[in-house]
Design a protein around this motif. Structure first.
Motif, short mmCIF file in Angstrom:
data_model
loop_
_atom_site.label_atom_id
_atom_site.label_comp_id
_atom_site.label_asym_id
_atom_site.label_seq_id
_atom_site.Cartn_x
_atom_site.Cartn_y
_atom_site.Cartn_z
N ARG A 269 0.83 -1.21 0.00
CA ARG A 269 0.00 0.00 0.00
C ARG A 269 0.87 1.26 0.00
N ARG A 270 1.99 1.19 0.68
CA ARG A 270 2.90 2.34 0.71
C ARG A 270 3.55 2.57 -0.64
N ALA A 271 3.87 1.49 -1.34
CA ALA A 271 4.56 1.60 -2.63
C ALA A 271 3.61 1.89 -3.79
N ASP A 272 2.31 1.69 -3.59
CA ASP A 272 1.34 1.85 -4.67
C ASP A 272 1.10 3.33 -4.96
N PRO A 273 1.44 3.80 -6.16
CA PRO A 273 1.23 5.22 -6.47
C PRO A 273 -0.25 5.61 -6.53
N ASN A 274 -1.12 4.60 -6.63
CA ASN A 274 -2.56 4.86 -6.70
C ASN A 274 -3.25 4.85 -5.33
N SER A 275 -2.48 4.67 -4.27
CA SER A 275 -3.08 4.71 -2.94
C SER A 275 -3.69 6.09 -2.69
N SER A 277 -4.89 9.58 -0.77
CA SER A 277 -4.11 10.58 -0.03
C SER A 277 -4.06 10.26 1.45
N GLU A 278 -5.14 9.67 2.01
CA GLU A 278 -5.15 9.28 3.42
C GLU A 278 -4.09 8.22 3.69
N VAL A 279 -4.01 7.24 2.81
CA VAL A 279 -3.03 6.16 2.97
C VAL A 279 -1.61 6.71 2.85
N LYS A 280 -1.40 7.55 1.87
CA LYS A 280 -0.06 8.10 1.65
C LYS A 280 0.41 8.93 2.85
N PHE A 281 -0.49 9.69 3.44
CA PHE A 281 -0.11 10.50 4.60
C PHE A 281 0.17 9.61 5.80
N LEU A 282 -0.72 8.65 6.07
CA LEU A 282 -0.54 7.77 7.23
C LEU A 282 0.78 7.01 7.14
N LEU A 283 1.13 6.56 5.95
CA LEU A 283 2.32 5.71 5.79
C LEU A 283 3.58 6.51 5.49
N GLY A 284 3.49 7.85 5.53
CA GLY A 284 4.68 8.67 5.40
C GLY A 284 5.15 8.93 4.00
N VAL A 285 4.37 8.54 2.99
CA VAL A 285 4.74 8.86 1.60
C VAL A 285 4.62 10.37 1.40
N THR A 286 3.51 10.93 1.85
CA THR A 286 3.34 12.37 1.90
C THR A 286 3.88 12.86 3.23
N PRO A 287 4.82 13.78 3.24
CA PRO A 287 5.45 14.20 4.50
C PRO A 287 4.47 14.88 5.46
N GLY A 288 4.78 14.78 6.76
CA GLY A 288 4.06 15.57 7.75
C GLY A 288 3.54 14.84 8.96
N ILE A 289 3.38 13.51 8.90
CA ILE A 289 2.72 12.81 10.01
C ILE A 289 3.57 12.77 11.28
N GLY A 290 4.88 12.94 11.12
CA GLY A 290 5.74 12.95 12.31
C GLY A 290 5.94 14.34 12.89
#
Length: 346
Positions: A269-275, A277-290
């Motif tokens: 799910r982290r590697a999938d470019p089609n995930s 925006s919620e998934v990308k943020f939770l898994l750290g693909v999109t910066p900011g959750i830390g």
């Protein structure tokens, strides 16, 4: 003079903004100690508490609360995080936290007014909802508590099983006989010897007793929730920044369940470019959750990869993949009839 007052007011505003915007991680002495030590210190009881604290053949621990502790350790320390377990009695867990020999309490601890307001603790968002339930033999063909009119019910004296049960049964306007005993083992013995038709206790306690002392398919835990008690992680008063880390770790487990992210699929799910925006943020693909937590953006990914989502933790320790087969009930997502929810991940 007026100019002087304006300068003081401006400085006060600057100070307030600076204090408000200061990173939480800079304020958390507990978090700094855990990182420096390289491990999170959590309590375990002096004897097993089935489903929540159990000892493996090699002396290590497993259970629901063990997984909660490990999840928090992983959020802070990353993959292969170390959690150290210190044995304390139920009564001593609070002094141990206050003394600093524990970092937190994740030990089937109810959030109560006196613990919150009188002894200097702070509590997390509830991670488990306990409460009094009733168990009956399948042979009685009872589907709900209201069908127990005329029944004899066993419970432990001086417990919430009694104090919560009596008004609940009164609200149903049924007749019953209540037998109380000084300890839970005597209650279990009375139920097994058929001195009573039903046994009242915490739902998780009934499930573990049923699995360890009875034939599990011959007894059913009724779906009625007689009462509700929030089980939370406790930290020291003033540990606000550390409590933020604890809370958002718990929220991440629930968010992962809602989004269908599991231990097995989290990497994909982290590697999938089609995930989403919620998934990308939770898994750290999109910066900011830390940001503001003093954690890297990979922290939630690490937690789910190591321990799974909330539903997986529940299932392997208490649910269908455990010996206890306790239905999740209210310990599932709000949109599935449960009480679990998260604030917005933004």
């Amino acid at each position: 003079m007026r100019k002087f007052h304006r300068v003081l007011a401006a400085l006060a505003c600057v100070g307030a903004v600076a204090a408000w915007s200061a990173p939480a991680s800079a304020q958390s002495a507990t978090l700094a100690k855990i990182k420096a030590r390289g491990s999170l210190i959590c309590p375990v009881p002096t004897s097993p508490y089935l489903g929540f604290f159990e000892v493996n053949s090699d002396g290590s621990w497993h259970g629901f609360d063990i997984d909660i502790c490990k999840s928090i350790a992983t959020a802070i320390l990353g993959p292969n995080a170390k959690a150290t377990f210190s044995a304390v009695s139920w009564a001593d867990r609070f002094p141990a936290l206050q003394s600093g020999s524990l970092d937190l309490i994740a030990m089937f601890t109810g959030w109560t007014r006196s613990r919150d307001a009188k002894i200097g603790l702070q509590f997390s968002q509830p991670y488990f909802f306990a409460g009094v339930r009733l168990m009956v033999p399948v042979s009685l063909k009872v589907k709900a508590v209201k069908e127990l009119n005329g029944a004899t019910i066993c419970a432990a004296a001086g417990t919430t099983a009694v104090t919560d049960l009596v008004p609940y049964l009164a609200s149903l306007k049924i007749k019953y006989k209540l037998l109380t005993f000084e300890n839970s083992s005597d209650v279990a013995s009375a139920y097994k010897s058929k001195r009573c038709d039903a046994m009242a206790d915490a739902g998780a306690g009934l499930a573990t007793m049923r699995a360890s002392q009875l034939k599990i398919d011959e007894h059913v835990i009724l779906p009625d929730a007689v009462s509700m008690e929030p089980i939370s992680v406790a930290v020291r008063q003033g540990d606000d920044a550390f409590l933020d880390v604890v809370n958002w770790t718990l929220f991440a487990l629930v968010q992962a369940q809602r989004l269908g992210i599991t231990k097995d699929n989290v990497a994909a799910r982290r590697a999938d470019p089609n995930s989403s925006s919620e998934v990308k943020f939770l898994l750290g693909v999109t910066p900011g959750i830390g940001e503001g937590l003093g954690l890297p953006d990979s922290w939630a990914y690490n937690v789910i990869k190591a321990n799974g989502n909330y539903g997986e933790i529940y299932d392997r320790n208490l649910g269908d993949k455990s010996p206890y087969k306790l239905p999740a009930g209210v310990n599932t997502l709000w949109n599935q009839g449960g009480l679990l929810y998260t604030p917005v991940f933004d």
